[in-house]
Enzyme design. Structure first.
Site, PDB file in Angstrom:
ATOM      1  N   ARG A 171       4.733  -2.506   5.042  1.00  0.00           N
ATOM      2  CA  ARG A 171       3.716  -1.661   5.664  1.00  0.00           C
ATOM      3  C   ARG A 171       4.222  -1.009   6.959  1.00  0.00           C
ATOM      4  O   ARG A 171       3.976   0.173   7.199  1.00  0.00           O
ATOM      5  CB  ARG A 171       2.493  -2.519   5.980  1.00  0.00           C
ATOM      6  CG  ARG A 171       1.250  -1.752   6.359  1.00  0.00           C
ATOM      7  CD  ARG A 171       0.144  -2.697   6.831  1.00  0.00           C
ATOM      8  NE  ARG A 171      -0.105  -3.790   5.921  1.00  0.00           N
ATOM      9  CZ  ARG A 171      -0.967  -3.736   4.902  1.00  0.00           C
ATOM     10  NH1 ARG A 171      -1.673  -2.656   4.695  1.00  0.00           N
ATOM     11  NH2 ARG A 171      -1.131  -4.783   4.105  1.00  0.00           N
ATOM     12  N   ARG A 204      -7.171   0.266  -1.447  1.00  0.00           N
ATOM     13  CA  ARG A 204      -7.329  -0.589  -0.264  1.00  0.00           C
ATOM     14  C   ARG A 204      -8.770  -0.713   0.236  1.00  0.00           C
ATOM     15  O   ARG A 204      -9.213  -1.818   0.541  1.00  0.00           O
ATOM     16  CB  ARG A 204      -6.401  -0.136   0.879  1.00  0.00           C
ATOM     17  CG  ARG A 204      -4.911  -0.243   0.519  1.00  0.00           C
ATOM     18  CD  ARG A 204      -4.003  -0.075   1.731  1.00  0.00           C
ATOM     19  NE  ARG A 204      -4.134  -1.201   2.642  1.00  0.00           N
ATOM     20  CZ  ARG A 204      -4.870  -1.191   3.724  1.00  0.00           C
ATOM     21  NH1 ARG A 204      -5.509  -0.097   4.101  1.00  0.00           N
ATOM     22  NH2 ARG A 204      -4.967  -2.272   4.457  1.00  0.00           N
ATOM     23  N   TYR A 225       0.926   0.435   0.066  1.00  0.00           N
ATOM     24  CA  TYR A 225      -0.104  -0.138  -0.809  1.00  0.00           C
ATOM     25  C   TYR A 225      -1.114   0.932  -1.231  1.00  0.00           C
ATOM     26  O   TYR A 225      -2.304   0.677  -1.331  1.00  0.00           O
ATOM     27  CB  TYR A 225      -0.770  -1.357  -0.140  1.00  0.00           C
ATOM     28  CG  TYR A 225       0.265  -2.359   0.323  1.00  0.00           C
ATOM     29  CD1 TYR A 225       0.941  -3.135  -0.610  1.00  0.00           C
ATOM     30  CD2 TYR A 225       0.602  -2.490   1.672  1.00  0.00           C
ATOM     31  CE1 TYR A 225       1.931  -4.032  -0.209  1.00  0.00           C
ATOM     32  CE2 TYR A 225       1.591  -3.381   2.080  1.00  0.00           C
ATOM     33  CZ  TYR A 225       2.257  -4.146   1.136  1.00  0.00           C
ATOM     34  OH  TYR A 225       3.235  -5.011   1.534  1.00  0.00           O
ATOM     35  N   GLU A 237      11.598  -8.567   6.001  1.00  0.00           N
ATOM     36  CA  GLU A 237      11.060  -7.884   4.821  1.00  0.00           C
ATOM     37  C   GLU A 237       9.875  -6.990   5.181  1.00  0.00           C
ATOM     38  O   GLU A 237       8.784  -7.139   4.640  1.00  0.00           O
ATOM     39  CB  GLU A 237      10.585  -8.919   3.792  1.00  0.00           C
ATOM     40  CG  GLU A 237      11.643  -9.918   3.377  1.00  0.00           C
ATOM     41  CD  GLU A 237      11.080 -11.074   2.543  1.00  0.00           C
ATOM     42  OE1 GLU A 237      11.874 -11.749   1.875  1.00  0.00           O
ATOM     43  OE2 GLU A 237       9.852 -11.302   2.564  1.00  0.00           O
ATOM     44  N   PRO A 238      10.057  -6.056   6.104  1.00  0.00           N
ATOM     45  CA  PRO A 238       8.917  -5.197   6.450  1.00  0.00           C
ATOM     46  C   PRO A 238       8.590  -4.243   5.307  1.00  0.00           C
ATOM     47  O   PRO A 238       9.482  -3.732   4.638  1.00  0.00           O
ATOM     48  CB  PRO A 238       9.420  -4.425   7.671  1.00  0.00           C
ATOM     49  CG  PRO A 238      10.902  -4.355   7.485  1.00  0.00           C
ATOM     50  CD  PRO A 238      11.293  -5.651   6.809  1.00  0.00           C
ATOM     51  N   TYR A 275      -9.763  -4.465  -0.011  1.00  0.00           N
ATOM     52  CA  TYR A 275      -9.600  -5.171   1.273  1.00  0.00           C
ATOM     53  C   TYR A 275     -10.619  -4.742   2.318  1.00  0.00           C
ATOM     54  O   TYR A 275     -10.434  -5.045   3.501  1.00  0.00           O
ATOM     55  CB  TYR A 275      -8.210  -4.887   1.860  1.00  0.00           C
ATOM     56  CG  TYR A 275      -7.035  -5.168   0.970  1.00  0.00           C
ATOM     57  CD1 TYR A 275      -6.912  -6.370   0.276  1.00  0.00           C
ATOM     58  CD2 TYR A 275      -6.002  -4.233   0.848  1.00  0.00           C
ATOM     59  CE1 TYR A 275      -5.801  -6.622  -0.517  1.00  0.00           C
ATOM     60  CE2 TYR A 275      -4.886  -4.486   0.062  1.00  0.00           C
ATOM     61  CZ  TYR A 275      -4.799  -5.675  -0.620  1.00  0.00           C
ATOM     62  OH  TYR A 275      -3.700  -5.925  -1.394  1.00  0.00           O
ATOM     63  N   CYS A 303     -16.995   5.475 -11.066  1.00  0.00           N
ATOM     64  CA  CYS A 303     -18.309   4.851 -11.279  1.00  0.00           C
ATOM     65  C   CYS A 303     -18.313   3.402 -10.825  1.00  0.00           C
ATOM     66  O   CYS A 303     -18.388   2.472 -11.638  1.00  0.00           O
ATOM     67  CB  CYS A 303     -18.706   4.984 -12.737  1.00  0.00           C
ATOM     68  SG  CYS A 303     -18.844   6.708 -13.192  1.00  0.00           S
ATOM     69  N   GLU A 304     -18.175   3.217  -9.534  1.00  0.00           N
ATOM     70  CA  GLU A 304     -18.224   1.909  -8.885  1.00  0.00           C
ATOM     71  C   GLU A 304     -18.764   2.150  -7.486  1.00  0.00           C
ATOM     72  O   GLU A 304     -18.300   3.058  -6.791  1.00  0.00           O
ATOM     73  CB  GLU A 304     -16.810   1.314  -8.720  1.00  0.00           C
ATOM     74  CG  GLU A 304     -16.079   1.022  -9.995  1.00  0.00           C
ATOM     75  CD  GLU A 304     -16.427  -0.329 -10.601  1.00  0.00           C
ATOM     76  OE1 GLU A 304     -17.034  -1.175  -9.892  1.00  0.00           O
ATOM     77  OE2 GLU A 304     -16.105  -0.527 -11.780  1.00  0.00           O
TER      78      GLU A 304
HETATM   79  C1  LIG Z   1       4.238  -8.239   0.685  1.00  0.00           C
HETATM   80  C2  LIG Z   1       5.395  -8.992   1.216  1.00  0.00           C
HETATM   81  C3  LIG Z   1       6.133  -8.489   2.291  1.00  0.00           C
HETATM   82  C4  LIG Z   1       5.766  -7.217   3.018  1.00  0.00           C
HETATM   83  O1  LIG Z   1       4.601  -7.350   3.740  1.00  0.00           O
HETATM   84  P1  LIG Z   1       4.147  -6.198   4.768  1.00  0.00           P
HETATM   85  O2  LIG Z   1       2.886  -6.689   5.325  1.00  0.00           O
HETATM   86  O3  LIG Z   1       3.990  -4.960   3.972  1.00  0.00           O
HETATM   87  O4  LIG Z   1       5.229  -6.076   5.785  1.00  0.00           O
HETATM   88  C5  LIG Z   1       7.234  -9.189   2.700  1.00  0.00           C
HETATM   89  N1  LIG Z   1       7.596 -10.349   2.100  1.00  0.00           N
HETATM   90  C6  LIG Z   1       6.909 -10.862   1.057  1.00  0.00           C
HETATM   91  C7  LIG Z   1       7.363 -12.127   0.440  1.00  0.00           C
HETATM   92  C8  LIG Z   1       5.792 -10.207   0.591  1.00  0.00           C
HETATM   93  O5  LIG Z   1       5.107 -10.716  -0.438  1.00  0.00           O
END
Ligand SMILES: *Cc1c(COP(=O)(O)O)cnc(C)c1O
Length: 433
Positions: free
Chosen positions: A276, A312, A373, A273-274, A316, A344-345
């Protein structure tokens, strides 16, 4: 990543000078490179060549339909975390048979939508959710493939707000409880437990946490199988870090080698699940310098993009590289500047004491690595309309999201009856006093 480079001293996205896009759509705007996405996608698939791996692009990283279509065209499925993301993935033409649904708080309607779409797998994160999926599936007359998301209790060594794999994080089922729950799922009428899922956090820059997590998952697979349970799929999540400004994230091939070593011998179908990794460096945020302000020993460069456009840094403490759209002359003297937004922060700050070439009001800057993101987290705080997104492919570009109209900011609001003209306002105020 070489898809954002200077050509003739002008910063280009592939074959298009971004100042030309700025002239067309105004600033600020997001700009994405298809070639960069393609290059990342290729590197990811090549690394897992020969393994039974499916890429389920993490939609939350960048959910623009044009981005999803690029992923779908390359054969990717989707990892969604809400009913809205599921609708988008389907709308973009992603095959339901390649969609997985993650998330700690799926509601009944979201589970129904997933069952009705016939998605590949629901990643279950609690006993209560398992019971709900079983009940909803029974009432739909279907059987749902579920994976149990486990929380391996490892420190991902990333920013605390994007760490998801420690026991104190809300995600997944604790390892000690996983076998009982898996067994319970196997005994249910309308779900089939097909395997495990794990995702320990985002922007990971070291391999060890992955190794730790995957090793624990592998041990669990072995013990589940020993107790007679079937485990055929492993969803290994996302989380691979990218370079924002000087990080040294693991090489994709080292990450793949780790999986070949620790996970491949289990002989499971693999899901990744990539998010980023695929889109982060494929986008920049282009902004214009509104004002140069000399502060007390500081030079503030106020730009027209703010924390509502790119959250971000504020959320973060992220620091992105910033490049002028007009390349500085080779021996230009740099000086320190704070790049701040107009919101305004005090947290609305993109860089502090950053060495930058001379800048003037009206100059254009690119805030790099803003493809993930970025736009998805934008808000209209300070009543700033959502900004355009532009996609570049070779010499072509297309606006894939237009700038929000100022009117749209209040279009959903309604006037209470007592404020309507003609109502007796004074008597209302007296009555409540
Ligand atoms: C956010 C998320 C991702 C993707 O994360 P990346 O750091 O963007 O690769 C994959 N799986 C799940 C369950 C997530 O919540």
């Amino acid at each position: 990543m070489n898809d954002f480079t200077y050509v003739g001293a002008r910063l280009h996205a592939e074959g298009v000078a971004m100042k030309d896009i700025a002239a067309e759509v105004g600033t600020p705007f997001y700009c994405y490179s298809v070639a960069a996405m393609d290059c990342n996608y290729e590197a990811f698939t090549r690394a897992f060549d020969g393994l039974p791996a499916t890429i389920c692009y993490s939609v939350k990283a960048n959910s623009n339909l044009a981005v999803l279509r690029e992923m779908a065209m390359r054969g990717a499925g989707a990892d969604v975390v809400s009913g809205g993301e599921l609708s988008r993935a389907l709308k973009a033409g992603m095959a339901p048979g390649k969609i997985v649904f993650s998330g700690v708080g799926k509601t009944a309607w979201e589970i129904d939508a997933a069952l009705e779409a016939g998605i590949f797998q629901i990643n279950v994160e609690s006993e209560s959710e398992l019971i709900m999926v079983n009940e909803r599936a029974r009432s739909h007359g279907v059987n749902a493939a579920v994976a149990l998301r486990v929380n391996p209790d490892v420190d991902a060594d990333t920013h605390e707000k994007i760490s998801t794999g420690k026991v104190e994080d809300k995600f997944g089922v604790d390892l000690p409880h996983a076998p009982d729950l898996y067994k319970r799922a196997a005994s249910m009428e309308s779900v089939t437990p097909v395997g495990l899922a794990v995702h320990i956090g985002s922007q990971l820059t070291r391999l060890d946490p992955f190794r730790e997590a995957f090793s624990r998952v592998a041990a669990l697979v072995v013990s589940l199988r020993e107790s007679g349970l079937e485990v055929v799929r492993l969803d290994l999540g996302g989380g691979l870090g990218i370079v924002y400004d000087g990080e040294t994230p693991p090489d994709i091939n080292d990450y793949a080698a780790l999986i070949r070593e620790v996970i491949a011998p289990l002989d499971c179908d693999l899901l990744f699940e990539p998010g980023r990794y695929l889109v982060g460096n494929a986008g920049v945020l282009v902004t214009r310098v509104i004002r140069i302000k000399e502060g007390h020993g500081r030079r503030f460069v106020v730009v027209d993009a703010g924390m509502n456009d790119l959250l971000r840094p504020a959320l973060y403490d992220a620091r992105h590289r910033i490049l002028p759209l007009s390349e500085a002359v080779p021996d230009a003297e740099e000086s320190l500047a704070d790049i701040v937004g107009p919101v305004c922060e005090t947290g609305d700050c993109f860089a502090e004491a950053r060495p930058l070439p001379p800048l003037a009001e009206g100059d254009l800057l690119a805030i790099c690595s803003a493809g993930a993101y970025g736009a998805v987290m934008a808000s209209t705080y300070n009543n700033r309309p959502l900004i355009p997104e532009v996609m570049v492919r070779g010499d072509s570009h297309a606006v894939v999201r237009v700038r929000q109209e100022a009117e749209a900011l209040f279009a959903l609001e309604r006037t209470p009856g007592w404020q309507e003209t003609g109502s007796n306002r004074d008597s209302n105020i007296r009555n409540t006093a």
